[in-house]
Write a protein that holds these residues in place. Structure first.
Motif, PDB file in Angstrom:
ATOM      1  N   THR A  44       0.837  -0.706  -0.551  1.00 28.76           N
ATOM      2  CA  THR A  44      -0.246   0.321  -0.240  1.00 28.76           C
ATOM      3  C   THR A  44       0.452   1.215  -0.059  1.00 28.76           C
ATOM      4  OG1 THR A  44      -1.601  -1.071   1.402  1.00 28.76           O
ATOM      5  CG2 THR A  44      -2.156   0.782   1.334  1.00 28.76           C
ATOM      6  N   VAL A  45       1.642   1.014   1.191  1.00 26.58           N
ATOM      7  CA  VAL A  45       2.530   2.378   0.989  1.00 26.58           C
ATOM      8  C   VAL A  45       3.414   2.802  -0.239  1.00 26.58           C
ATOM      9  CG1 VAL A  45       4.775   2.946   2.049  1.00 26.58           C
ATOM     10  CG2 VAL A  45       2.772   2.278   3.394  1.00 26.58           C
ATOM     11  N   ILE A  46       3.927   1.337  -0.841  1.00 29.30           N
ATOM     12  CA  ILE A  46       4.348   2.025  -2.503  1.00 29.30           C
ATOM     13  C   ILE A  46       3.893   2.126  -3.703  1.00 29.30           C
ATOM     14  CG2 ILE A  46       5.484   0.566  -4.326  1.00 29.30           C
ATOM     15  CD1 ILE A  46       7.222  -1.259  -2.555  1.00 29.30           C
ATOM     16  N   GLY A  47       2.601   1.827  -3.404  1.00 26.66           N
ATOM     17  CA  GLY A  47       1.950   2.602  -4.505  1.00 26.66           C
ATOM     18  C   GLY A  47       1.054   4.203  -4.341  1.00 26.66           C
ATOM     19  N   TYR A  48       1.036   4.295  -2.887  1.00 27.72           N
ATOM     20  CA  TYR A  48       0.550   5.865  -2.760  1.00 27.72           C
ATOM     21  C   TYR A  48       2.187   6.513  -2.626  1.00 27.72           C
ATOM     22  CZ  TYR A  48       0.656   8.904   0.148  1.00 27.72           C
ATOM     23  OH  TYR A  48       1.280  10.883   0.774  1.00 27.72           O
ATOM     24  N   ALA A  49       3.512   6.403  -2.176  1.00 26.57           N
ATOM     25  CA  ALA A  49       4.202   7.107  -3.119  1.00 26.57           C
ATOM     26  C   ALA A  49       4.789   6.791  -4.829  1.00 26.57           C
ATOM     27  CB  ALA A  49       5.577   6.345  -2.433  1.00 26.57           C
ATOM     28  N   LEU A  50       4.188   6.126  -5.198  1.00 24.94           N
ATOM     29  CA  LEU A  50       4.834   5.796  -6.723  1.00 24.94           C
ATOM     30  C   LEU A  50       3.612   6.688  -7.252  1.00 24.94           C
ATOM     31  CD1 LEU A  50       6.249   4.034  -8.431  1.00 24.94           C
ATOM     32  CD2 LEU A  50       3.670   2.888  -8.828  1.00 24.94           C
ATOM     33  N   GLY A  51       1.996   6.556  -6.412  1.00 25.43           N
ATOM     34  CA  GLY A  51       1.597   7.960  -7.063  1.00 25.43           C
ATOM     35  C   GLY A  51       1.840   9.250  -6.701  1.00 25.43           C
ATOM     36  N   SER A  52       2.091   9.508  -5.404  1.00 27.98           N
ATOM     37  CA  SER A  52       2.283  11.271  -5.311  1.00 27.98           C
ATOM     38  C   SER A  52       3.212  11.686  -6.211  1.00 27.98           C
ATOM     39  CB  SER A  52       3.035  10.837  -3.683  1.00 27.98           C
ATOM     40  OG  SER A  52       1.687  10.433  -3.086  1.00 27.98           O
ATOM     41  N   PRO A  94      -5.188  14.921  -7.529  1.00 28.65           N
ATOM     42  CA  PRO A  94      -4.272  13.450  -6.095  1.00 28.65           C
ATOM     43  C   PRO A  94      -4.664  12.723  -7.384  1.00 28.65           C
ATOM     44  CG  PRO A  94      -7.055  14.769  -5.840  1.00 28.65           C
ATOM     45  CD  PRO A  94      -6.037  15.075  -7.028  1.00 28.65           C
ATOM     46  N   TRP A  95      -5.406  12.207  -8.917  1.00 25.18           N
ATOM     47  CA  TRP A  95      -5.553  11.158  -9.024  1.00 25.18           C
ATOM     48  C   TRP A  95      -4.690  10.090  -9.142  1.00 25.18           C
ATOM     49  CZ3 TRP A  95     -10.488  11.751  -8.631  1.00 25.18           C
ATOM     50  CH2 TRP A  95     -10.964  12.730  -8.618  1.00 25.18           C
ATOM     51  N   LEU A  96      -3.829  10.446  -9.412  1.00 24.34           N
ATOM     52  CA  LEU A  96      -2.608   9.065  -9.546  1.00 24.34           C
ATOM     53  C   LEU A  96      -2.500   8.846  -8.819  1.00 24.34           C
ATOM     54  CD1 LEU A  96      -0.317   9.857 -12.252  1.00 24.34           C
ATOM     55  CD2 LEU A  96      -2.467   8.118 -12.309  1.00 24.34           C
ATOM     56  N   MET A  97      -2.339   9.259  -7.242  1.00 22.10           N
ATOM     57  CA  MET A  97      -2.320   8.829  -5.414  1.00 22.10           C
ATOM     58  C   MET A  97      -3.147   7.902  -5.431  1.00 22.10           C
ATOM     59  SD  MET A  97      -3.122   9.079  -2.794  1.00 22.10           S
ATOM     60  CE  MET A  97      -3.436  11.221  -1.926  1.00 22.10           C
ATOM     61  N   PHE A  98      -4.738   8.632  -5.683  1.00 21.40           N
ATOM     62  CA  PHE A  98      -6.334   7.217  -5.511  1.00 21.40           C
ATOM     63  C   PHE A  98      -5.885   6.302  -6.240  1.00 21.40           C
ATOM     64  CE2 PHE A  98      -8.304  10.854  -4.409  1.00 21.40           C
ATOM     65  CZ  PHE A  98      -8.193  10.999  -3.139  1.00 21.40           C
ATOM     66  N   VAL A  99      -5.653   6.006  -7.529  1.00 20.81           N
ATOM     67  CA  VAL A  99      -5.700   5.073  -8.198  1.00 20.81           C
ATOM     68  C   VAL A  99      -4.502   3.730  -8.103  1.00 20.81           C
ATOM     69  CG1 VAL A  99      -4.711   4.643 -10.436  1.00 20.81           C
ATOM     70  CG2 VAL A  99      -6.689   6.558 -10.629  1.00 20.81           C
ATOM     71  N   CYS A 100      -3.468   4.531  -8.033  1.00 18.81           N
ATOM     72  CA  CYS A 100      -1.725   3.321  -7.638  1.00 18.81           C
ATOM     73  C   CYS A 100      -2.009   3.025  -6.179  1.00 18.81           C
ATOM     74  CB  CYS A 100      -0.568   4.912  -7.211  1.00 18.81           C
ATOM     75  SG  CYS A 100      -0.397   5.168  -9.209  1.00 18.81           S
ATOM     76  N   SER A 101      -3.239   4.036  -4.965  1.00 16.36           N
ATOM     77  CA  SER A 101      -2.855   3.156  -3.821  1.00 16.36           C
ATOM     78  C   SER A 101      -3.988   2.257  -3.491  1.00 16.36           C
ATOM     79  CB  SER A 101      -4.020   4.867  -2.692  1.00 16.36           C
ATOM     80  OG  SER A 101      -2.557   5.654  -2.585  1.00 16.36           O
ATOM     81  N   LEU A 102      -4.959   2.882  -4.760  1.00 17.38           N
ATOM     82  CA  LEU A 102      -6.061   1.259  -4.718  1.00 17.38           C
ATOM     83  C   LEU A 102      -5.193   0.273  -5.768  1.00 17.38           C
ATOM     84  CD1 LEU A 102      -8.592   0.694  -4.203  1.00 17.38           C
ATOM     85  CD2 LEU A 102      -9.219   1.309  -6.951  1.00 17.38           C
ATOM     86  N   LEU A 103      -3.963   0.004  -6.484  1.00 16.75           N
ATOM     87  CA  LEU A 103      -3.190  -0.477  -6.956  1.00 16.75           C
ATOM     88  C   LEU A 103      -2.345  -1.238  -6.360  1.00 16.75           C
ATOM     89  CD1 LEU A 103      -2.236   0.391 -10.186  1.00 16.75           C
ATOM     90  CD2 LEU A 103      -4.407  -1.013 -10.107  1.00 16.75           C
TER      91      LEU A 103
END
Lengths: 80, 234
Positions: free
Chosen positions: A33-41, A51-60
């Motif tokens: 989850t943390v990696i997804g969030y960091a990648l999205g941010s 903040p869209w990619l942050m949401f999408v990547c956190s979900l991924l």
């Protein structure tokens, strides 16, 4: 009397492997989850899409964490 | 001791460990005998064969060829953890820079072993996932899952050893404060000693966990075919 898993060396190796894999379940869920969030941010800051990619990547990342947990559990049950 | 150590101190300590281990291995293999008479050679051979059994037990038959890599990781991490218990020295593994570097080495190596064993195509197809039309969704998920492994490896080792060292510092400091408050004319008491004994155990366990997970990741990577069937089940 030694416990059942420690009787044969092969059983012991299997048991240790299963315990080692099981110990990674908790951290795998969080770290994915943390990696997804960091990648999205990071992508958001580069592409100015906050903040869209942050949401999408956190979900991924959350999905990846659950899949990792399923994989570990399947691996443990296959080894037994 | 500061909470946040300079990375150069950790690199220096890690270099010291490397020098110590190099000297040790040169001395251990100086005069090898076919039938060892010295206790030293017997002891070292016992450790090597125990590591060999442990790793081939996890990786499966033919796992002995990974013993040099995984065994080195185990001995290196164990020595790095234990050196922090020597007064005046600091465990290199109590800093994230060292543990991340080690986890990256493990990450590169197990992927390399996987590609060498199963071929690049199968390795890449595994990243794409089972039904190919789902690949755009599954690829980022698998990449995140792969990246989670080195990160969790490094954070686990760092967290455990850093916590252990912090507890030691707090316990050692507590005795000094206690003695000053009650005006007892003793400089310090070894209140951290029980924790140090326990730290020897946790250092061993953490080195074992790190080496074991390395061996497990290698085992999963070289058995790429079975992994696919697991996916279908999961």
């Amino acid at each position: 009397m030694s416990p059942k898993w420690a009787e044969k060396p092969e059983d012991r190796a299997k048991w240790i492997k299963g315990a080692g894999l099981a110990s990674t379940i908790g951290i795998a869920l969080v770290v994915s989850t943390v990696i997804g969030y960091a990648l999205g941010s990071w992508l958001d800051s580069k592409l100015h899409t906050a903040p869209w990619l942050m949401f999408v990547c956190s979900l991924l990342g959350i999905i990846a964490g659950f899949i990792e947990v399923f994989r570990i559990a399947a691996q443990i049950s296959r080894d037994e | 001791m500061e909470a946040e150590a300079s990375p150069w101190l950790l690199f220096g300590m890690s270099g010291l460990v490397i020098i110590l281990l190099t000297i040790f291995s040169v001395v251990a293999t100086w005069k090898l005998q076919r039938i060892p008479e010295s206790r030293f050679q017997n002891g070292v051979e016992f450790v090597v064969s125990a590591l060999n059994n442990f790793i081939s037990g996890i990786v499966g038959p033919g796992g002995e060829k990974y013993t040099p890599f995984v065994g080195t990781i185990f001995v290196y991490v164990l020595t790095m953890n234990l050196i922090g218990l020597v007064p005046g020295l600091k465990a290199p593994t109590s800093g994230l820079s060292i543990t991340i570097a080690m986890a990256l080495v493990v990450f590169v190596m197990y992927n390399f072993y996987g590609i060498r064993q199963t071929g690049f195509k199968r390795w890449f197809m595994h990243l794409l996932g089972e039904p190919l039309w789902l690949a755009p969704l599954m690829f980022p998920i698998h990449v995140i899952g792969e990246l989670a492994r080195p990160l969790s490896l490094s954070i686990r080792l760092f967290g455990n050893i850093f916590g252990e060292e912090t507890i030691l510092v707090i316990l050692a400091g507590m005795s000094v404060v206690f003695l000053r408050i009650h005006e007892i004319p003793v400089l310090a008491l070894p209140t951290q000693f029980p924790m140090m004994v326990f730290a020897v155990f946790t250092s061993f366990v953490q080195a074992l966990v790190f080496a074991m997970l390395t061996a497990i990741y290698i085992a999963i990577a070289v058995a790429g075919h079975e992994e696919h069937t697991t996916h279908a089940e999961a």
